[in-house]
Design a protein around this motif. Structure first.
Motif, PDB file in Angstrom:
ATOM      1  N   ALA A 118       0.546  13.550   5.192  1.00 39.21           N
ATOM      2  CA  ALA A 118      -0.033  13.526   3.850  1.00 39.21           C
ATOM      3  C   ALA A 118      -0.344  14.953   3.411  1.00 39.21           C
ATOM      4  CB  ALA A 118      -1.301  12.679   3.840  1.00 39.21           C
TER       5      ALA A 118
ATOM      6  N   ARG B 186       3.606  13.813   0.142  1.00 37.55           N
ATOM      7  CA  ARG B 186       3.999  13.512   1.518  1.00 37.55           C
ATOM      8  C   ARG B 186       5.065  14.493   1.970  1.00 37.55           C
ATOM      9  NH1 ARG B 186       4.396   6.958   2.493  1.00 37.55           N
ATOM     10  NH2 ARG B 186       2.189   6.558   2.123  1.00 37.55           N
TER      11      ARG B 186
ATOM     12  N   LEU C   8      -2.721   7.243   3.369  1.00 34.00           N
ATOM     13  CA  LEU C   8      -3.232   6.740   2.092  1.00 34.00           C
ATOM     14  C   LEU C   8      -4.652   7.213   1.806  1.00 34.00           C
ATOM     15  CD1 LEU C   8      -1.982   3.077   2.632  1.00 34.00           C
ATOM     16  CD2 LEU C   8      -0.835   4.880   1.330  1.00 34.00           C
ATOM     17  N   ASP C   9      -5.232   7.948   2.740  1.00 33.30           N
ATOM     18  CA  ASP C   9      -6.625   8.385   2.627  1.00 33.30           C
ATOM     19  C   ASP C   9      -6.682   9.756   1.952  1.00 33.30           C
ATOM     20  OD1 ASP C   9      -9.225   9.273   2.947  1.00 33.30           O
ATOM     21  OD2 ASP C   9      -9.387   8.678   5.052  1.00 33.30           O
TER      22      ASP C   9
ATOM     23  N   ALA D 260       0.830  -1.210   0.000  1.00 34.32           N
ATOM     24  CA  ALA D 260       0.000   0.000   0.000  1.00 34.32           C
ATOM     25  C   ALA D 260       0.864   1.260   0.000  1.00 34.32           C
ATOM     26  CB  ALA D 260      -0.929  -0.002   1.208  1.00 34.32           C
ATOM     27  N   HIS D 261       2.011   1.198   0.690  1.00 28.93           N
ATOM     28  CA  HIS D 261       2.884   2.374   0.760  1.00 28.93           C
ATOM     29  C   HIS D 261       3.888   2.436  -0.386  1.00 28.93           C
ATOM     30  CE1 HIS D 261       1.345   3.840   4.580  1.00 28.93           C
ATOM     31  NE2 HIS D 261       1.297   2.593   4.974  1.00 28.93           N
TER      32      HIS D 261
ATOM     33  N   ARG E 167       4.532  10.371  -6.525  1.00 26.95           N
ATOM     34  CA  ARG E 167       4.103   9.183  -7.254  1.00 26.95           C
ATOM     35  C   ARG E 167       4.554   9.256  -8.711  1.00 26.95           C
ATOM     36  NH1 ARG E 167       0.162   6.249  -4.388  1.00 26.95           N
ATOM     37  NH2 ARG E 167      -0.484   7.305  -2.474  1.00 26.95           N
TER      38      ARG E 167
END
Length: 296
Positions: A176, A127, A284-285, A45-46, A118
């Motif tokens: 985040a 981040r 991640l939200d 997920a990360h 990303r």
């Protein structure tokens, strides 16, 4: 013979499973692969959508250690790669998107490092990171004190921070962000590092100069730069023992009275995940991102 394993329909050759990678703990390559397989859900997920740099240590932490950013030779065609900008021209890097890719990469004996952006938006940070690095005789105990100050200071700007061990000597703080150019994230992080040194002069240094660091915590803001990477959550580290860059609770940070209190090893993670789940899941939200405050 090298055993062939099938992972989600992909055939993988997993080699040297009995090889001891961490002599101090007798921890083998097979145990390392088991760790990554059983920690795959939160780790993936990360890692997802982030180009990965590998710190490889095929003969264990006491052997040769080298950093790999480009796609390694022999990478299977089914492993996702992405083009990334570099000063010397575009290059291709691995993006670990699924369990077979994770196990293939883990078989190379790696730490996983990712940027704060990303693949679809290179140089746009989502981040914020602070790497708190203690200069002996300071330890992670002093890092925790600095982390608590930074947590409060970030909250004043409406930013919620989360902590993880570096897996080495220090502590990482993560938050985040609503997407912002990496340069702006770096400038903001530097302002807070300078402020931390001003407010905690006996404890914090914001410059990398070695002579300034004994007994203090270096608040390294530089990993927000687009070209820099940070050890990913849940990665094993090339240390004497199989320590993990492990998410920790703020209660654990507040209660840390000795370095061993925050030394999380591979064998600890299954129980921690059962108890806490992924403590970094809020990162991640998309509904829990924070705008970066503008300079005054």
């Amino acid at each position: 013979m090298t055993p062939i394993t099938e992972v989600e329909g992909r055939r993988l050759a997993l080699s040297n499973l009995e090889k001891v990678l961490y002599p101090a703990a007798g921890f083998t390559k097979g145990e390392m692969l088991h760790y990554y397989a059983t920690t795959a859900d939160p780790l993936l997920a990360h890692l997802r959508d982030r180009p990965v740099s590998f710190l490889r240590y095929p003969d264990g932490p006491d052997g040769q250690v080298f950093f790999t950013k480009n796609v390694p030779p022999g990478t299977p065609e089914w492993v996702t790669t992405t083009e990334v900008p570099r000063a010397e021209g575009p290059a291709r890097m691995v993006v670990v998107q699924d369990l077979p890719s994770l196990m293939w990469a883990a078989n190379l004996v790696t730490e996983f490092h990712t940027p704060q952006w990303r693949a679809q938006a290179a140089d746009i940070a989502d981040r914020l990171v602070f790497d708190l690095d203690p200069g002996a005789p300071a330890t992670v105990v002093e890092c925790c004190e600095v982390a608590l100050w930074l947590r409060t200071r970030l909250a004043e700007d409406g930013i919620e921070a989360y902590a993880k061990t570096s897996g080495s000597k220090g502590l990482h703080l993560l938050a985040a962000l609503e997407p912002v150019p990496s340069g702006e994230a770096s400038a903001y992080a530097k302002r807070l590092a300078v402020e931390a040194e001003r407010e905690l002069p006996g404890l914090v240094v914001h410059r990398m100069t070695r002579s300034l660091r004994p007994g203090k915590v270096f608040v390294d803001f530089s990993q927000n730069a687009a070209r820099k990477t940070t050890a990913a959550p849940y990665t094993l580290r090339a240390r004497p023992e199989p320590t993990v860059s492990a998410p920790v609770t703020w209660d654990e940070v507040e209660d840390c009275a000795e370095p061993e209190a925050l030394a999380v090893r591979a064998g600890d993670m299954a129980a921690r995940l059962r108890e806490h789940g992924d403590l970094l899941a809020p990162l991640l939200d998309p509904d829990r991102t924070h705008p970066l405050p503008r300079p005054v």
